[in-house]
Design an enzyme around this catalytic site. Sequence first.
Site, PDB file in Angstrom:
ATOM      1  N   GLU A  94       0.806  -1.217   0.000  1.00  0.00           N
ATOM      2  CA  GLU A  94       0.000   0.000   0.000  1.00  0.00           C
ATOM      3  C   GLU A  94       0.841   1.270   0.000  1.00  0.00           C
ATOM      4  OE1 GLU A  94      -2.582  -3.297   0.884  1.00  0.00           O
ATOM      5  OE2 GLU A  94      -0.660  -2.688   1.803  1.00  0.00           O
ATOM      6  N   HIS A 139     -11.097  -5.909   8.113  1.00  0.00           N
ATOM      7  CA  HIS A 139     -11.879  -5.751   6.890  1.00  0.00           C
ATOM      8  C   HIS A 139     -13.135  -4.919   7.136  1.00  0.00           C
ATOM      9  CE1 HIS A 139      -9.395  -9.308   6.243  1.00  0.00           C
ATOM     10  NE2 HIS A 139      -9.646  -9.253   4.959  1.00  0.00           N
TER      11      HIS A 139
END
Length: 327
Positions: free
Chosen positions: A61, A130
């Site tokens: 990321e 998540h």
Amino acid sequence: MKRKLTMIQAITEAMDQKLADDSRIMLLGEDIGVNGGVFRATEELVHKYGPDRIVDTPLAEAGIIGAAIGLAMNGKIPVVEIQFLAFIYPGFEQIVSHAARMRYRTRGQYHVPMVIRTPYGAGIRGPELHSESVETFFAHVPGLKVVAPSTPYDAKGLLIAAMEDPDPVIFLEPTKLYRAFKQEVPEEMYRVPIGKAKVVQEGSDVSIFAWGAMLRVAEDAAKQIERENGLSCEVIDLRTLYPLDRDTIIASVKKTGRAVVVHEAHKTAGLGAEIISIINDEALIYMKAPVKRITGFDVPVPQFSIEDDYLPTAERVKDGIMETATF
């Protein structure tokens, strides 16, 4: 022409149309090419625009966001997909130290026109990383704009507006709503202005502020409370979390004198606290009761067996409305 689309379909269409409209647009993310992304938001786009514009990246990321910043400073408009909001932490330093402040740092010589799309929120039976709702991290940073649509119509219009914005935009997509319902969405390109809230339902007794998946919870509670108790609720979808639409917030509470804020993020230092501060600063004398917050709890999002106990529900919102109404 209008068709009924899900939110994920509206998001895909927004990117598809801007890719065709502006050659500077490019997408970056993990598995967004042939696989179409973890939620299939980019499905088939690589076949239309090629791997130079739909770029499958390594699982890194910080590298994805760092590369996007460099591309944005050199004439491209990158749209980054981060698979889940809590996966963004390795790239957090790139966002707050570089993307958000490059225009300030260079005295306007460089802009960073980029969008970071990421699903967020609970209710999908995923692990805690998540399912987190940590929008406050980004709403605290000058130089970023933070958007959270609640409907397919707004998702398309806000995403097109974000891709045309000269500054970096964090585009939060409520995972629970991706395929929850369909709504009429114009086929042509259109924009929903960033920084403008929407009065979803007019009311006179209490103002309810929400965004993302919590808007539907707020609407359900408002309908039930009106049917059962005769209270008239004004429901407002903030849509943009930074900058907040202060004018719409203040106009509503001046009219109703009561307010409830609904968000699934943790209560402590959540955006509900900022909304209360705005009301206290600019409309305190109009208030008939303290502002009530209905939020997630100050714990990690729990495992799916008790996930529903973590999320705000229509019943909890109704209780909050009655508490303010009977103060």
